[in-house]
Design a protein around this motif. Structure first.
Motif, PDB file in Angstrom:
ATOM      1  N   CYS A  56       4.098  70.821 115.004  1.00 39.53           N
ATOM      2  CA  CYS A  56       4.832  70.936 113.754  1.00 39.53           C
ATOM      3  C   CYS A  56       6.285  70.559 114.039  1.00 39.53           C
ATOM      4  O   CYS A  56       6.964  71.237 114.795  1.00 39.53           O
ATOM      5  N   SER A  58       9.952  70.021 112.408  1.00 44.44           N
ATOM      6  CA  SER A  58      10.768  70.334 111.233  1.00 44.44           C
ATOM      7  C   SER A  58      12.196  69.888 111.491  1.00 44.44           C
ATOM      8  O   SER A  58      12.698  70.042 112.601  1.00 44.44           O
ATOM      9  N   TYR A  59      12.818  69.349 110.466  1.00 42.30           N
ATOM     10  CA  TYR A  59      14.206  68.922 110.611  1.00 42.30           C
ATOM     11  C   TYR A  59      14.879  68.890 109.247  1.00 42.30           C
ATOM     12  O   TYR A  59      14.237  68.727 108.206  1.00 42.30           O
ATOM     13  N   THR A  86       3.028  65.413 105.699  1.00 38.92           N
ATOM     14  CA  THR A  86       4.479  65.558 105.643  1.00 38.92           C
ATOM     15  C   THR A  86       4.832  66.312 104.373  1.00 38.92           C
ATOM     16  O   THR A  86       4.307  66.011 103.301  1.00 38.92           O
ATOM     17  N   THR A  87       5.728  67.276 104.508  1.00 40.34           N
ATOM     18  CA  THR A  87       6.243  68.013 103.359  1.00 40.34           C
ATOM     19  C   THR A  87       7.744  67.790 103.285  1.00 40.34           C
ATOM     20  O   THR A  87       8.439  67.868 104.294  1.00 40.34           O
ATOM     21  N   HIS A  88       8.230  67.512 102.094  1.00 40.56           N
ATOM     22  CA  HIS A  88       9.642  67.231 101.873  1.00 40.56           C
ATOM     23  C   HIS A  88      10.172  68.209 100.832  1.00 40.56           C
ATOM     24  O   HIS A  88       9.553  68.385  99.777  1.00 40.56           O
ATOM     25  N   LEU A  97      14.759  69.124 103.783  1.00 39.90           N
ATOM     26  CA  LEU A  97      13.954  69.622 104.906  1.00 39.90           C
ATOM     27  C   LEU A  97      12.656  68.852 104.903  1.00 39.90           C
ATOM     28  O   LEU A  97      12.021  68.697 103.855  1.00 39.90           O
ATOM     29  N   GLU A  98      12.289  68.337 106.054  1.00 41.02           N
ATOM     30  CA  GLU A  98      10.968  67.732 106.197  1.00 41.02           C
ATOM     31  C   GLU A  98      10.228  68.453 107.302  1.00 41.02           C
ATOM     32  O   GLU A  98      10.806  68.802 108.331  1.00 41.02           O
ATOM     33  N   THR A  99       8.946  68.673 107.052  1.00 41.72           N
ATOM     34  CA  THR A  99       8.053  69.243 108.046  1.00 41.72           C
ATOM     35  C   THR A  99       6.896  68.273 108.193  1.00 41.72           C
ATOM     36  O   THR A  99       6.269  67.891 107.202  1.00 41.72           O
ATOM     37  N   LEU A 101       3.332  67.568 110.196  1.00 38.13           N
ATOM     38  CA  LEU A 101       2.252  68.040 111.063  1.00 38.13           C
ATOM     39  C   LEU A 101       1.696  66.831 111.806  1.00 38.13           C
ATOM     40  O   LEU A 101       1.390  65.807 111.188  1.00 38.13           O
ATOM     41  N   VAL A 127      10.567  71.067 117.357  1.00 34.45           N
ATOM     42  CA  VAL A 127       9.139  70.769 117.358  1.00 34.45           C
ATOM     43  C   VAL A 127       8.417  71.883 118.115  1.00 34.45           C
ATOM     44  O   VAL A 127       8.897  72.367 119.143  1.00 34.45           O
TER      45      VAL A 127
END
Length: 148
Positions: A56, A58-59, A86-88, A97-99, A101, A127
């Motif tokens: 995972c 994230s940034y 991807t989640t935004h 924020l983007e995560t 997987l 990460v």
């Protein structure tokens, strides 16, 4: 289930019990199991850098940063096979924020994460990589894309 006994000096036992309470474990065995899982996964990473993993990433980044969104998209497209999802999320007027997987060979996943985190304008990147055991996947149906 196998049982074993360990001896700890008083200071270490007290520190361990404080850790257990802080993390919410119901007993020492649960805490020891988690610590062993983390340690053994790290050892497996060191031993098998090309072994399979999930991760995972994230940034946070400023979407006003010149061409950053395009640079991030290019990196993600170049290694699209690693991405599961991807989640935004928009945090405020400037920051997102983007995560992401990820799944794939550990070396490739880490290299991908490092490239994203190193981009100018990316902040607070981290990460979490989990080594996984390779196994056969059989449950009676195909994961091949269906024709439309």
């Amino acid at each position: 289930m196998e049982r074993f006994t360990i001896s700890l000096d008083d200071q270490l036992a007290k520190a361990f019990d404080e850790h257990i309470a802080m993390r919410g474990y119901s007993n020492r065995s649960e805490a020891v199991r988690d610590i062993l899982h983390v340690h053994l996964a790290g050892a497996r990473e060191d031993r098998d850098a090309d072994g399979p993993c999930i991760a995972c990433l994230s940034y946070v980044y400023n979407h006003h940063e010149r061409e950053l969104s395009e640079r991030l998209a290019r990196i993600q497209h170049a290694d699209h096979a690693l991405t599961i999802s991807t989640t935004h999320a928009h945090l405020d007027h400037d920051n997102c924020l983007e995560t992401v997987l990820l799944r794939g060979p550990m070396r490739a996943v880490r290299r991908f994460a490092e490239r994203i985190i190193a981009e100018r304008g990316v902040h607070h990147g981290s990460v979490n990589v989990v080594a996984v055991e390779p196994h056969a996947h059989h449950h009676g149906h195909s994961h091949a894309p269906s024709s439309m």
